[in-house]
Design an enzyme around this catalytic site. Sequence first.
Site, PDB file in Angstrom:
ATOM      1  N   ALA A 190     -75.803 -19.027 -68.444  1.00  0.00           N
ATOM      2  CA  ALA A 190     -77.014 -19.370 -69.189  1.00  0.00           C
ATOM      3  C   ALA A 190     -77.771 -20.545 -68.567  1.00  0.00           C
ATOM      4  O   ALA A 190     -79.007 -20.591 -68.639  1.00  0.00           O
ATOM      5  CB  ALA A 190     -76.661 -19.674 -70.638  1.00  0.00           C
ATOM      6  N   LEU A 191     -77.066 -21.483 -67.966  1.00  0.00           N
ATOM      7  CA  LEU A 191     -77.747 -22.629 -67.351  1.00  0.00           C
ATOM      8  C   LEU A 191     -78.581 -22.230 -66.141  1.00  0.00           C
ATOM      9  O   LEU A 191     -79.503 -22.949 -65.755  1.00  0.00           O
ATOM     10  CB  LEU A 191     -76.737 -23.708 -66.952  1.00  0.00           C
ATOM     11  CG  LEU A 191     -76.137 -24.499 -68.102  1.00  0.00           C
ATOM     12  CD1 LEU A 191     -75.076 -25.458 -67.577  1.00  0.00           C
ATOM     13  CD2 LEU A 191     -77.209 -25.262 -68.869  1.00  0.00           C
ATOM     14  N   VAL A 203     -73.797 -17.327 -75.050  1.00  0.00           N
ATOM     15  CA  VAL A 203     -72.930 -18.497 -74.927  1.00  0.00           C
ATOM     16  C   VAL A 203     -71.990 -18.464 -76.128  1.00  0.00           C
ATOM     17  O   VAL A 203     -72.439 -18.527 -77.277  1.00  0.00           O
ATOM     18  CB  VAL A 203     -73.744 -19.815 -74.913  1.00  0.00           C
ATOM     19  CG1 VAL A 203     -72.822 -21.008 -74.722  1.00  0.00           C
ATOM     20  CG2 VAL A 203     -74.823 -19.779 -73.837  1.00  0.00           C
ATOM     21  N   ILE A 204     -70.693 -18.324 -75.853  1.00  0.00           N
ATOM     22  CA  ILE A 204     -69.694 -18.247 -76.925  1.00  0.00           C
ATOM     23  C   ILE A 204     -68.960 -19.576 -77.007  1.00  0.00           C
ATOM     24  O   ILE A 204     -68.498 -20.113 -76.005  1.00  0.00           O
ATOM     25  CB  ILE A 204     -68.702 -17.096 -76.663  1.00  0.00           C
ATOM     26  CG1 ILE A 204     -69.455 -15.755 -76.632  1.00  0.00           C
ATOM     27  CG2 ILE A 204     -67.610 -17.071 -77.736  1.00  0.00           C
ATOM     28  CD1 ILE A 204     -68.592 -14.562 -76.266  1.00  0.00           C
ATOM     29  N   HIS A 264     -68.596 -28.333 -74.110  1.00  0.00           N
ATOM     30  CA  HIS A 264     -69.382 -27.623 -73.102  1.00  0.00           C
ATOM     31  C   HIS A 264     -70.350 -26.619 -73.736  1.00  0.00           C
ATOM     32  O   HIS A 264     -71.466 -26.424 -73.260  1.00  0.00           O
ATOM     33  CB  HIS A 264     -68.442 -26.929 -72.115  1.00  0.00           C
ATOM     34  CG  HIS A 264     -69.132 -26.297 -70.953  1.00  0.00           C
ATOM     35  ND1 HIS A 264     -69.783 -27.028 -69.994  1.00  0.00           N
ATOM     36  CD2 HIS A 264     -69.280 -24.992 -70.614  1.00  0.00           C
ATOM     37  CE1 HIS A 264     -70.306 -26.207 -69.099  1.00  0.00           C
ATOM     38  NE2 HIS A 264     -70.018 -24.963 -69.452  1.00  0.00           N
ATOM     39  N   ARG A 297     -75.359  -9.410 -83.261  1.00  0.00           N
ATOM     40  CA  ARG A 297     -76.730  -9.833 -82.951  1.00  0.00           C
ATOM     41  C   ARG A 297     -77.372  -8.968 -81.867  1.00  0.00           C
ATOM     42  O   ARG A 297     -78.583  -8.846 -81.808  1.00  0.00           O
ATOM     43  CB  ARG A 297     -76.745 -11.297 -82.548  1.00  0.00           C
ATOM     44  CG  ARG A 297     -76.533 -12.225 -83.730  1.00  0.00           C
ATOM     45  CD  ARG A 297     -76.180 -13.633 -83.279  1.00  0.00           C
ATOM     46  NE  ARG A 297     -76.074 -14.571 -84.381  1.00  0.00           N
ATOM     47  CZ  ARG A 297     -75.059 -14.634 -85.233  1.00  0.00           C
ATOM     48  NH1 ARG A 297     -74.068 -13.779 -85.124  1.00  0.00           N
ATOM     49  NH2 ARG A 297     -75.037 -15.527 -86.198  1.00  0.00           N
ATOM     50  N   GLU A 316     -63.432 -24.287 -76.850  1.00  0.00           N
ATOM     51  CA  GLU A 316     -62.693 -25.389 -77.460  1.00  0.00           C
ATOM     52  C   GLU A 316     -63.259 -26.755 -77.106  1.00  0.00           C
ATOM     53  O   GLU A 316     -62.789 -27.768 -77.613  1.00  0.00           O
ATOM     54  CB  GLU A 316     -61.228 -25.317 -77.024  1.00  0.00           C
ATOM     55  CG  GLU A 316     -60.532 -24.057 -77.511  1.00  0.00           C
ATOM     56  CD  GLU A 316     -59.100 -23.969 -77.013  1.00  0.00           C
ATOM     57  OE1 GLU A 316     -58.596 -24.947 -76.433  1.00  0.00           O
ATOM     58  OE2 GLU A 316     -58.493 -22.908 -77.215  1.00  0.00           O
ATOM     59  N   THR A 317     -64.268 -26.795 -76.239  1.00  0.00           N
ATOM     60  CA  THR A 317     -64.788 -28.085 -75.796  1.00  0.00           C
ATOM     61  C   THR A 317     -66.271 -28.217 -76.118  1.00  0.00           C
ATOM     62  O   THR A 317     -66.931 -27.280 -76.555  1.00  0.00           O
ATOM     63  CB  THR A 317     -64.610 -28.250 -74.271  1.00  0.00           C
ATOM     64  OG1 THR A 317     -65.465 -27.320 -73.607  1.00  0.00           O
ATOM     65  CG2 THR A 317     -63.163 -28.025 -73.848  1.00  0.00           C
TER      66      THR A 317
END
Length: 119
Positions: free
Chosen positions: A11-12, A42-43, A49, A87, A46-47
Amino acid sequence: MAFDVITVPGALEIPPIISIAEDAGRFPTAPRYDGYVALGCVIRGETYHFEIVSDQSAAGIMALGIKGLCIGNGVLTVEDEDQAWARARLSEGDKGGGAARACLDLIALKKRLRVGLGE
């Protein structure tokens, strides 16, 4: 209606490739695009990010839009794969279709504004 599909690693990388495609359109042999549809997912992991990627990709797309590019933003930000499919599916959220329609609406508005809105 003609279109090209360009795949990027994440995505970035969506805002930079839209910018690169727009700049390339200035060359006589390169295609020129009326608009862009940004699709991705973007899923949450745990961080932290997830927040960086989702915020910065959306900000990059918005910055390009403010510069005058017609972009439909269909980058999903979700908690899990089930939410993404809900979605994305045509029978449910159809966010990709919504992004494409938004892009086409922006293109039409841009053309109208260039000649005057009229009554």
